[in-house]
Design a protein around this motif. Structure first.
Motif, PDB file in Angstrom:
ATOM      1  N   CYS A  97       0.854  -1.184   0.000  1.00 60.59           N
ATOM      2  CA  CYS A  97       0.000   0.000   0.000  1.00 60.59           C
ATOM      3  C   CYS A  97       0.895   1.241   0.000  1.00 60.59           C
ATOM      4  O   CYS A  97       2.106   1.153   0.184  1.00 60.59           O
ATOM      5  CB  CYS A  97      -0.926   0.005   1.210  1.00 60.59           C
ATOM      6  N   GLY A  98       0.296   2.408  -0.175  1.00 65.49           N
ATOM      7  CA  GLY A  98       1.084   3.635  -0.229  1.00 65.49           C
ATOM      8  C   GLY A  98       1.881   3.883   1.031  1.00 65.49           C
ATOM      9  O   GLY A  98       3.050   4.290   0.971  1.00 65.49           O
ATOM     10  N   ALA A  99       1.268   3.628   2.197  1.00 68.49           N
ATOM     11  CA  ALA A  99       1.976   3.869   3.455  1.00 68.49           C
ATOM     12  C   ALA A  99       3.175   2.937   3.587  1.00 68.49           C
ATOM     13  O   ALA A  99       4.277   3.365   3.931  1.00 68.49           O
ATOM     14  CB  ALA A  99       1.014   3.695   4.632  1.00 68.49           C
ATOM     15  N   CYS A 100       2.973   1.658   3.329  1.00 59.13           N
ATOM     16  CA  CYS A 100       4.068   0.691   3.432  1.00 59.13           C
ATOM     17  C   CYS A 100       5.179   1.015   2.437  1.00 59.13           C
ATOM     18  O   CYS A 100       6.367   0.878   2.737  1.00 59.13           O
ATOM     19  CB  CYS A 100       3.548  -0.723   3.197  1.00 59.13           C
ATOM     20  N   ALA A 101       4.806   1.459   1.251  1.00 60.19           N
ATOM     21  CA  ALA A 101       5.792   1.793   0.223  1.00 60.19           C
ATOM     22  C   ALA A 101       6.679   2.954   0.645  1.00 60.19           C
ATOM     23  O   ALA A 101       7.803   3.091   0.157  1.00 60.19           O
ATOM     24  CB  ALA A 101       5.089   2.126  -1.085  1.00 60.19           C
ATOM     25  N   HIS A 102       6.183   3.786   1.558  1.00 61.91           N
ATOM     26  CA  HIS A 102       6.948   4.929   2.028  1.00 61.91           C
ATOM     27  C   HIS A 102       7.564   4.683   3.409  1.00 61.91           C
ATOM     28  O   HIS A 102       7.966   5.621   4.097  1.00 61.91           O
ATOM     29  CB  HIS A 102       6.054   6.177   2.066  1.00 61.91           C
ATOM     30  N   GLY A 103       7.648   3.416   3.837  1.00 63.69           N
ATOM     31  CA  GLY A 103       8.272   3.085   5.104  1.00 63.69           C
ATOM     32  C   GLY A 103       7.401   3.313   6.317  1.00 63.69           C
ATOM     33  O   GLY A 103       7.849   3.139   7.449  1.00 63.69           O
ATOM     34  N   GLU A 104       6.130   3.670   6.099  1.00 57.79           N
ATOM     35  CA  GLU A 104       5.202   3.916   7.211  1.00 57.79           C
ATOM     36  C   GLU A 104       4.311   2.686   7.405  1.00 57.79           C
ATOM     37  O   GLU A 104       3.085   2.773   7.445  1.00 57.79           O
ATOM     38  CB  GLU A 104       4.352   5.162   6.923  1.00 57.79           C
ATOM     39  N   PHE A 105       4.945   1.515   7.568  1.00 55.13           N
ATOM     40  CA  PHE A 105       4.183   0.270   7.623  1.00 55.13           C
ATOM     41  C   PHE A 105       3.364   0.134   8.897  1.00 55.13           C
ATOM     42  O   PHE A 105       2.498  -0.736   8.989  1.00 55.13           O
ATOM     43  CB  PHE A 105       5.103  -0.950   7.438  1.00 55.13           C
ATOM     44  N   ASP A 106       3.634   0.980   9.891  1.00 58.27           N
ATOM     45  CA  ASP A 106       2.780   1.016  11.071  1.00 58.27           C
ATOM     46  C   ASP A 106       1.404   1.576  10.747  1.00 58.27           C
ATOM     47  O   ASP A 106       0.460   1.419  11.523  1.00 58.27           O
ATOM     48  CB  ASP A 106       3.418   1.862  12.166  1.00 58.27           C
ATOM     49  N   MET A 107       1.270   2.229   9.598  1.00 55.03           N
ATOM     50  CA  MET A 107       0.002   2.830   9.167  1.00 55.03           C
ATOM     51  C   MET A 107      -0.547   2.098   7.941  1.00 55.03           C
ATOM     52  O   MET A 107      -1.243   2.690   7.119  1.00 55.03           O
ATOM     53  CB  MET A 107       0.208   4.311   8.836  1.00 55.03           C
ATOM     54  N   CYS A 108      -0.257   0.801   7.821  1.00 55.23           N
ATOM     55  CA  CYS A 108      -0.676   0.000   6.663  1.00 55.23           C
ATOM     56  C   CYS A 108      -2.159   0.203   6.369  1.00 55.23           C
ATOM     57  O   CYS A 108      -3.001   0.164   7.271  1.00 55.23           O
ATOM     58  CB  CYS A 108      -0.390  -1.470   6.916  1.00 55.23           C
ATOM     59  N   ARG A 109      -2.479   0.404   5.080  1.00 57.83           N
ATOM     60  CA  ARG A 109      -3.846   0.755   4.703  1.00 57.83           C
ATOM     61  C   ARG A 109      -4.702  -0.444   4.308  1.00 57.83           C
ATOM     62  O   ARG A 109      -5.924  -0.319   4.219  1.00 57.83           O
ATOM     63  CB  ARG A 109      -3.823   1.753   3.537  1.00 57.83           C
ATOM     64  N   ASN A 110      -4.102  -1.589   4.009  1.00 57.38           N
ATOM     65  CA  ASN A 110      -4.923  -2.716   3.558  1.00 57.38           C
ATOM     66  C   ASN A 110      -4.898  -3.921   4.496  1.00 57.38           C
ATOM     67  O   ASN A 110      -5.541  -4.938   4.217  1.00 57.38           O
ATOM     68  CB  ASN A 110      -4.506  -3.148   2.139  1.00 57.38           C
ATOM     69  N   GLY A 111      -4.160  -3.839   5.597  1.00 54.68           N
ATOM     70  CA  GLY A 111      -4.172  -4.899   6.598  1.00 54.68           C
ATOM     71  C   GLY A 111      -3.405  -6.150   6.231  1.00 54.68           C
ATOM     72  O   GLY A 111      -3.475  -7.151   6.950  1.00 54.68           O
ATOM     73  N   ARG A 112      -2.626  -6.087   5.164  1.00 56.68           N
ATOM     74  CA  ARG A 112      -1.900  -7.292   4.740  1.00 56.68           C
ATOM     75  C   ARG A 112      -0.476  -7.339   5.297  1.00 56.68           C
ATOM     76  O   ARG A 112       0.337  -8.150   4.860  1.00 56.68           O
ATOM     77  CB  ARG A 112      -1.874  -7.362   3.216  1.00 56.68           C
ATOM     78  N   TYR A 113      -0.168  -6.495   6.251  1.00 54.68           N
ATOM     79  CA  TYR A 113       1.118  -6.548   6.930  1.00 54.68           C
ATOM     80  C   TYR A 113       1.243  -7.874   7.685  1.00 54.68           C
ATOM     81  O   TYR A 113       0.250  -8.576   7.935  1.00 54.68           O
ATOM     82  CB  TYR A 113       1.241  -5.375   7.906  1.00 54.68           C
ATOM     83  N   THR A 114       2.459  -8.222   8.082  1.00 58.70           N
ATOM     84  CA  THR A 114       2.702  -9.371   8.951  1.00 58.70           C
ATOM     85  C   THR A 114       3.491  -8.876  10.164  1.00 58.70           C
ATOM     86  O   THR A 114       4.094  -7.798  10.131  1.00 58.70           O
ATOM     87  CB  THR A 114       3.498 -10.469   8.228  1.00 58.70           C
ATOM     88  N   GLU A 115       3.476  -9.672  11.252  1.00 59.53           N
ATOM     89  CA  GLU A 115       4.138  -9.243  12.482  1.00 59.53           C
ATOM     90  C   GLU A 115       4.810 -10.424  13.174  1.00 59.53           C
ATOM     91  O   GLU A 115       4.193 -11.481  13.360  1.00 59.53           O
ATOM     92  CB  GLU A 115       3.125  -8.600  13.442  1.00 59.53           C
ATOM     93  N   ARG A 116       6.041 -10.225  13.578  1.00 56.73           N
ATOM     94  CA  ARG A 116       6.783 -11.260  14.278  1.00 56.73           C
ATOM     95  C   ARG A 116       6.105 -11.595  15.613  1.00 56.73           C
ATOM     96  O   ARG A 116       5.823 -10.720  16.423  1.00 56.73           O
ATOM     97  CB  ARG A 116       8.229 -10.800  14.557  1.00 56.73           C
ATOM     98  N   GLY A 117       5.819 -12.877  15.798  1.00 55.02           N
ATOM     99  CA  GLY A 117       5.233 -13.337  17.047  1.00 55.02           C
ATOM    100  C   GLY A 117       3.763 -13.050  17.211  1.00 55.02           C
ATOM    101  O   GLY A 117       3.183 -13.351  18.254  1.00 55.02           O
ATOM    102  N   ILE A 118       3.129 -12.490  16.170  1.00 55.21           N
ATOM    103  CA  ILE A 118       1.717 -12.132  16.246  1.00 55.21           C
ATOM    104  C   ILE A 118       0.951 -12.606  15.025  1.00 55.21           C
ATOM    105  O   ILE A 118      -0.032 -13.336  15.131  1.00 55.21           O
ATOM    106  CB  ILE A 118       1.541 -10.599  16.394  1.00 55.21           C
ATOM    107  N   LYS A 119       1.423 -12.225  13.859  1.00 50.95           N
ATOM    108  CA  LYS A 119       0.654 -12.432  12.634  1.00 50.95           C
ATOM    109  C   LYS A 119       1.525 -13.011  11.526  1.00 50.95           C
ATOM    110  O   LYS A 119       2.271 -12.308  10.859  1.00 50.95           O
ATOM    111  CB  LYS A 119       0.036 -11.104  12.181  1.00 50.95           C
TER     112      LYS A 119
END
Length: 352
Positions: A97-119
Motif C-alpha cells: 500500500c502507499g503507506a508501506c511503500a513509504h516506510g510507514e508500515f505502522d500505518m498499513c492501509r490494507n491490513g496485509r502486513y505481517t508481524e513477528r510473534g503475532i501475525k
C-alpha cells in the motif's frame, strides 16, 4: 533449540518445545536470544483470542518484544558479533500500500502486513533467531537487559510524535501532560513526557507496590483518584491514555485544556456498553479545538527514537520497570499476573 510456542485460536496451548535452529539467509543476522517481554497481546494470543500462525503451520513462536546478541552478521552490514540488538515487529504488506511503500508500515492501509510473534511470522521467543538487517536495531551496550523495553517504548515514541505533529497545526508550547495507566506503556510514556520537558502526572488505581515510587523517581506526580480529581485545575495540554478502560478514555477527552490533544494507545475490549453524552463531548472537542488520535505499532523511525530515549534514561530507573524475570522453561508463569508486576520478561539464555 527451545522456543515458546502457541497454537493461535486455541487456549491452553502455550508450551516450550524443541524446534529446528534457524539458518541466517542473505542479509540476515543470526542472534542469540536474551529475553522477550510479555504484554497483553501475548496473553491474548495465549488465551486463543488473537494471532495467526505462519502459513501451512498450526503453531506460532511467540515474542515480539525482543532482545538478543548477534552471533553472525553479513560482512557488509553495520552489525558485528556481540552487538546488542532488537528486531522490529511489523513487516510491510507485499502489495505494498502507499503507506508501506513509504516506510510507514505502522500505518498499513490494507491490513496485509505481517508481524513477528503475532501475525504469520514466528516471533523472537527462541534461543536462536534470525532477522533481516533492515529490520534490526543496534542498541547501546550499556542498556543491558533494559533493551527489552525498546518495543513498548516505540509505541509511545510514535504517540508522542503524533501529538507534536498535530500540535503543529497552530502555535503549540505544551507544559503539562497526564498519562492514564502506570503499566509499562504508561510509565514509558511518562518518561518521554519528562524528557520533553513537561510537567507529567500519572494516574493509576493502585495505592502501593512499585508504581508510585517509579513515578516519583521520574520527578512526576502519581495519582490514584478519578481523572477529574487528579487533574484538578491543571487542565493538561496532552493526555496519553494507556489503559483502554472505556470510562477513562472518555474522561480523558474531557479534562484537557483548550487545544488539548489526547493520544489513545490502550486497546479497549469490545462488548462493554457505556452511557456517554456524545453531544456534550462533541461540543467540547469542537469548541476547544481539541484533537483525539489513536496510535498503535511503530516503524523504523520510532524504534530509533525509542533507542535514543532509553539510552538517555537513568539505568536504575529502567531496571526498576522489570519487576520479574522468568526462565524459558517456566515461561507459563510469566503469563500469570502477580500483584507487584510492572514488566515481566522471559529470559532465553538461562539467566534469571
Amino acid at each position: 533449540m527451545r522456543a515458546l510456542t502457541v497454537q493461535p485460536g486455541r487456549a491452553h496451548t502455550l508450551a516450550v518445545e524443541d524446534v529446528a535452529e534457524p539458518s541466517a539467509g542473505p542479509g540476515e543476522l543470526r542472534v542469540a536470544g536474551l529475553a522477550i517481554g510479555v504484554c497483553g497481546t501475548d496473553k491474548e494470543i495465549a488465551a486463543g483470542e488473537y494471532g495467526w500462525a505462519p502459513p501451512g503451520r498450526d503453531r506460532l513462536i511467540l515474542g515480539h518484544e525482543s532482545l538478543g546478541r548477534v552471533l553472525t552478521a553479513p560482512p557488509d552490514s553495520e552489525f558485528g558479533e556481540g552487538d546488542l540488538v532488537v528486531g522490529v515487529v511489523r513487516r510491510p504488506d507485499p502489495v505494498p500500500c502507499g503507506a508501506c511503500a513509504h516506510g510507514e508500515f505502522d500505518m498499513c492501509r490494507n491490513g496485509r502486513y505481517t508481524e513477528r510473534g503475532i501475525k504469520e511470522i514466528d516471533g523472537y521467543g527462541s534461543e536462536i533467531w534470525c532477522v533481516e538487517t533492515d529490520y534490526a536495531i543496534k542498541l547501546d551496550d550499556g542498556l543491558g537487559d533494559a533493551g527489552v523495553l525498546i518495543e513498548p517504548t516505540t509505541v509511545v515514541a510514535k504517540a508522542w510524535e503524533q501529538v507534536y505533529r498535530i500540535g503543529q497545526r497552530a502555535w503549540f508550547e505544551p507544559r503539562t501532560a497526564l498519562v492514564t495507566g502506570a503499566g509499562p506503556v504508561g510509565l514509558l510514556a511518562a518518561l518521554l513526557g519528562v524528557q520533553h520537558g513537561l510537567e507529567v502526572h500519572v494516574l493509576d488505581r493502585v495505592t502501593d507496590g512499585p508504581k508510585p515510587e517509579i513515578v516519583d523517581a521520574l520527578n512526576a506526580t502519581y495519582h490514584h483518584t478519578s481523572v477529574e480529581k487528579a487533574v484538578g485545575k491543571i487542565q493538561p495540554d496532552i493526555v496519553i491514555e494507556a489503559t483502554g478502560v472505556g470510562a477513562l478514555v472518555f474522561d480523558a477527552m474531557t479534562v484537557t485544556g483548550s487545544y488539548g490533544i489526547v493520544a489513545l494507545t490502550g486497546v479497549s475490549p469490545k462488548g462493554r456498553a457505556l452511557t456517554v453524552d456524545a453531544g456534550g463531548l462533541n461540543r467540547e472537542i469542537v469548541l476547544e479545538n481539541d484533537a483525539v488520535v489513536g496510535s498503535v505499532n511503530a516503524n523504523l523511525r520510532h524504534y530509533r527514537q525509542a533507542a535514543a530515549a532509553l539510552t538517555k534514561a537513568d539505568p536504575k530507573w529502567l531496571a526498576s520497570l522489570i519487576t520479574r524475570r522468568v526462565p524459558l522453561h517456566d515461561a507459563a508463569n510469566a503469563f500469570t499476573p502477580e500483584s507487584d508486576d510492572v514488566k515481566v520478561v522471559v529470559t532465553l539464555d538461562g539467566s534469571h
